[in-house]
Design a protein around this motif. Sequence first.
Motif, mmCIF file in Angstrom:
data_model
loop_
_atom_site.group_PDB
_atom_site.id
_atom_site.type_symbol
_atom_site.label_atom_id
_atom_site.label_comp_id
_atom_site.label_asym_id
_atom_site.label_seq_id
_atom_site.Cartn_x
_atom_site.Cartn_y
_atom_site.Cartn_z
ATOM 1 N N ALA A 172 0.832 -1.204 0.000
ATOM 2 C CA ALA A 172 0.000 0.000 0.000
ATOM 3 C C ALA A 172 0.868 1.256 0.000
ATOM 4 O O ALA A 172 0.577 2.221 -0.729
ATOM 5 N N ALA A 173 1.927 1.254 0.785
ATOM 6 C CA ALA A 173 2.815 2.416 0.849
ATOM 7 C C ALA A 173 3.525 2.630 -0.486
ATOM 8 O O ALA A 173 3.683 3.772 -0.953
ATOM 9 N N TRP A 174 3.949 1.533 -1.131
ATOM 10 C CA TRP A 174 4.640 1.640 -2.417
ATOM 11 C C TRP A 174 3.709 2.170 -3.505
ATOM 12 O O TRP A 174 4.064 3.058 -4.276
ATOM 13 N N LYS A 175 2.496 1.656 -3.567
ATOM 14 C CA LYS A 175 1.551 2.093 -4.588
ATOM 15 C C LYS A 175 1.129 3.548 -4.367
ATOM 16 O O LYS A 175 0.911 4.292 -5.327
ATOM 17 N N ALA A 176 1.013 3.947 -3.102
ATOM 18 C CA ALA A 176 0.682 5.347 -2.808
ATOM 19 C C ALA A 176 1.789 6.279 -3.279
ATOM 20 O O ALA A 176 1.533 7.403 -3.728
ATOM 21 N N PHE A 177 3.022 5.798 -3.234
ATOM 22 C CA PHE A 177 4.167 6.606 -3.654
ATOM 23 C C PHE A 177 4.383 6.565 -5.168
ATOM 24 O O PHE A 177 4.618 7.592 -5.805
ATOM 25 N N ALA A 178 4.309 5.352 -5.759
ATOM 26 C CA ALA A 178 4.722 5.166 -7.152
ATOM 27 C C ALA A 178 3.573 5.026 -8.139
ATOM 28 O O ALA A 178 3.776 5.153 -9.343
ATOM 29 N N GLY A 179 2.371 4.746 -7.654
ATOM 30 C CA GLY A 179 1.241 4.572 -8.559
ATOM 31 C C GLY A 179 0.609 3.206 -8.391
ATOM 32 O O GLY A 179 1.295 2.217 -8.094
ATOM 33 N N GLU A 180 -0.684 3.155 -8.587
ATOM 34 C CA GLU A 180 -1.442 1.931 -8.333
ATOM 35 C C GLU A 180 -1.014 0.783 -9.231
ATOM 36 O O GLU A 180 -1.126 -0.397 -8.867
ATOM 37 N N GLU A 181 -0.476 1.107 -10.426
ATOM 38 C CA GLU A 181 -0.123 0.052 -11.370
ATOM 39 C C GLU A 181 1.230 -0.590 -11.068
ATOM 40 O O GLU A 181 1.561 -1.640 -11.613
ATOM 41 N N ARG A 182 2.008 0.039 -10.203
ATOM 42 C CA ARG A 182 3.351 -0.476 -9.914
ATOM 43 C C ARG A 182 3.299 -1.689 -9.002
ATOM 44 O O ARG A 182 2.396 -1.826 -8.175
ATOM 45 N N VAL A 183 4.289 -2.561 -9.156
ATOM 46 C CA VAL A 183 4.344 -3.799 -8.375
ATOM 47 C C VAL A 183 5.562 -3.778 -7.456
ATOM 48 O O VAL A 183 6.491 -2.983 -7.643
ATOM 49 N N THR A 184 5.544 -4.651 -6.481
ATOM 50 C CA THR A 184 6.723 -4.848 -5.643
ATOM 51 C C THR A 184 7.450 -6.093 -6.137
ATOM 52 O O THR A 184 6.937 -6.844 -6.969
ATOM 53 N N ASN A 185 8.650 -6.334 -5.611
ATOM 54 C CA ASN A 185 9.376 -7.546 -5.996
ATOM 55 C C ASN A 185 10.443 -7.878 -4.949
ATOM 56 O O ASN A 185 10.639 -7.160 -3.969
ATOM 57 N N ASP A 186 11.145 -8.970 -5.181
ATOM 58 C CA ASP A 186 12.128 -9.479 -4.224
ATOM 59 C C ASP A 186 13.257 -8.490 -3.908
ATOM 60 O O ASP A 186 13.583 -8.294 -2.734
ATOM 61 N N PRO A 187 13.890 -7.859 -4.914
ATOM 62 C CA PRO A 187 14.951 -6.903 -4.583
ATOM 63 C C PRO A 187 14.475 -5.756 -3.695
ATOM 64 O O PRO A 187 15.244 -5.244 -2.871
ATOM 65 N N MET A 188 13.202 -5.362 -3.827
ATOM 66 C CA MET A 188 12.671 -4.297 -2.984
ATOM 67 C C MET A 188 12.605 -4.749 -1.532
ATOM 68 O O MET A 188 12.960 -4.000 -0.611
ATOM 69 N N GLU A 189 12.147 -5.992 -1.315
ATOM 70 C CA GLU A 189 12.102 -6.484 0.062
ATOM 71 C C GLU A 189 13.499 -6.588 0.642
ATOM 72 O O GLU A 189 13.730 -6.275 1.815
ATOM 73 N N ALA A 190 14.466 -7.038 -0.173
ATOM 74 C CA ALA A 190 15.843 -7.172 0.300
ATOM 75 C C ALA A 190 16.402 -5.821 0.745
ATOM 76 O O ALA A 190 17.078 -5.718 1.783
ATOM 77 N N HIS A 191 16.128 -4.770 -0.029
ATOM 78 C CA HIS A 191 16.601 -3.439 0.335
ATOM 79 C C HIS A 191 15.870 -2.904 1.562
ATOM 80 O O HIS A 191 16.464 -2.225 2.407
ATOM 81 N N TYR A 192 14.591 -3.207 1.657
ATOM 82 C CA TYR A 192 13.799 -2.798 2.822
ATOM 83 C C TYR A 192 14.377 -3.410 4.105
ATOM 84 O O TYR A 192 14.575 -2.720 5.108
ATOM 85 N N ILE A 193 14.678 -4.700 4.051
ATOM 86 C CA ILE A 193 15.261 -5.378 5.208
ATOM 87 C C ILE A 193 16.660 -4.844 5.493
ATOM 88 O O ILE A 193 17.004 -4.536 6.643
ATOM 89 N N GLY A 194 17.479 -4.726 4.435
ATOM 90 C CA GLY A 194 18.859 -4.267 4.620
ATOM 91 C C GLY A 194 18.952 -2.875 5.206
ATOM 92 O O GLY A 194 19.776 -2.612 6.092
ATOM 93 N N PHE A 195 18.105 -1.966 4.724
ATOM 94 C CA PHE A 195 18.145 -0.601 5.236
ATOM 95 C C PHE A 195 17.746 -0.562 6.704
ATOM 96 O O PHE A 195 18.379 0.118 7.520
ATOM 97 N N ASN A 196 16.702 -1.292 7.057
ATOM 98 C CA ASN A 196 16.272 -1.294 8.446
ATOM 99 C C ASN A 196 17.305 -1.948 9.359
ATOM 100 O O ASN A 196 17.499 -1.513 10.504
ATOM 101 N N MET A 197 17.990 -2.972 8.862
ATOM 102 C CA MET A 197 19.082 -3.558 9.633
ATOM 103 C C MET A 197 20.203 -2.542 9.833
ATOM 104 O O MET A 197 20.798 -2.447 10.917
ATOM 105 N N TRP A 198 20.505 -1.776 8.778
ATOM 106 C CA TRP A 198 21.549 -0.757 8.869
ATOM 107 C C TRP A 198 21.186 0.295 9.913
ATOM 108 O O TRP A 198 22.033 0.702 10.718
ATOM 109 N N VAL A 199 19.939 0.726 9.922
ATOM 110 C CA VAL A 199 19.489 1.699 10.923
ATOM 111 C C VAL A 199 19.688 1.145 12.327
ATOM 112 O O VAL A 199 20.211 1.828 13.217
ATOM 113 N N ASN A 200 19.287 -0.096 12.532
ATOM 114 C CA ASN A 200 19.439 -0.711 13.848
ATOM 115 C C ASN A 200 20.906 -0.855 14.233
ATOM 116 O O ASN A 200 21.275 -0.692 15.404
ATOM 117 N N ALA A 201 21.759 -1.163 13.241
ATOM 118 C CA ALA A 201 23.189 -1.305 13.511
ATOM 119 C C ALA A 201 23.817 0.042 13.863
ATOM 120 O O ALA A 201 24.682 0.123 14.744
#
Length: 216
Positions: free
Chosen positions: A85-114
């Motif tokens: 929902a957050a991605w579509k609100a930002f990029a448009g309803e027709e846009r999709v998510t995918n595996d590399p996006m989840e990987a970056h989402y996890i990696g960035f949040n891990m970096w913040v915690n580190a």
Amino acid sequence: MGDVVALGEDGKQVGVISTINGDANIGFYKELAAADISADDIPVVAFSVGEEELSGLDTSNLVGHLAAWNYFQSADTEANAEFIAAWKAFAGEERVTNDPMEAHYIGFNMWVNAVEAAGTTDVDAVRTAMYGQEFPNLTGGTAVMLPNHHLAKPVLIGEIQADGQFDIISQTAEVPGDAWTDFLPESAKLKSDWKELGCGMYNTETNTCVQLTSNY
């Protein structure tokens, strides 16, 4: 594509493991459809085709072919629904998510915690604080940062649907990422451990760290 067609001659039961990467998948799947090769005839299992690649294709002829990832948009979790929902609100309803996006989402949040754990953005301090970091996957379960700089994440098998999404037909628990395969002799003796050994190519037979060299 002629080689793929030839595989199924004489009614042989065969499949294709595809390691085609990125946008090159678009041309491959267009040729697959043009050759009228269905998943019932010759199923293709891809390691690098996801929702973004399929979004530019007519997937009606690709139903049933498979892909292996750590994430699919169709994962039915509350966290994933919020992420989509957050991605579509930002990029448009027709846009999709995918595996590399989840990987970056996890990696960035891990970096913040580190960074918070280290109390600094100093690269070496943050790298040390990254080992053992955990963060929830969007598919359920928890990703873990390992000493080899890889994540422990689940493996999902998805079946292409007519709408360009994947029906998840198999999902494992978290699988530790391995920098070196045990199925090749030269690789099986290598170990990656940056936390204790400070080395990404540690030879367990000679107990030495292999240094890569380049002529460039």
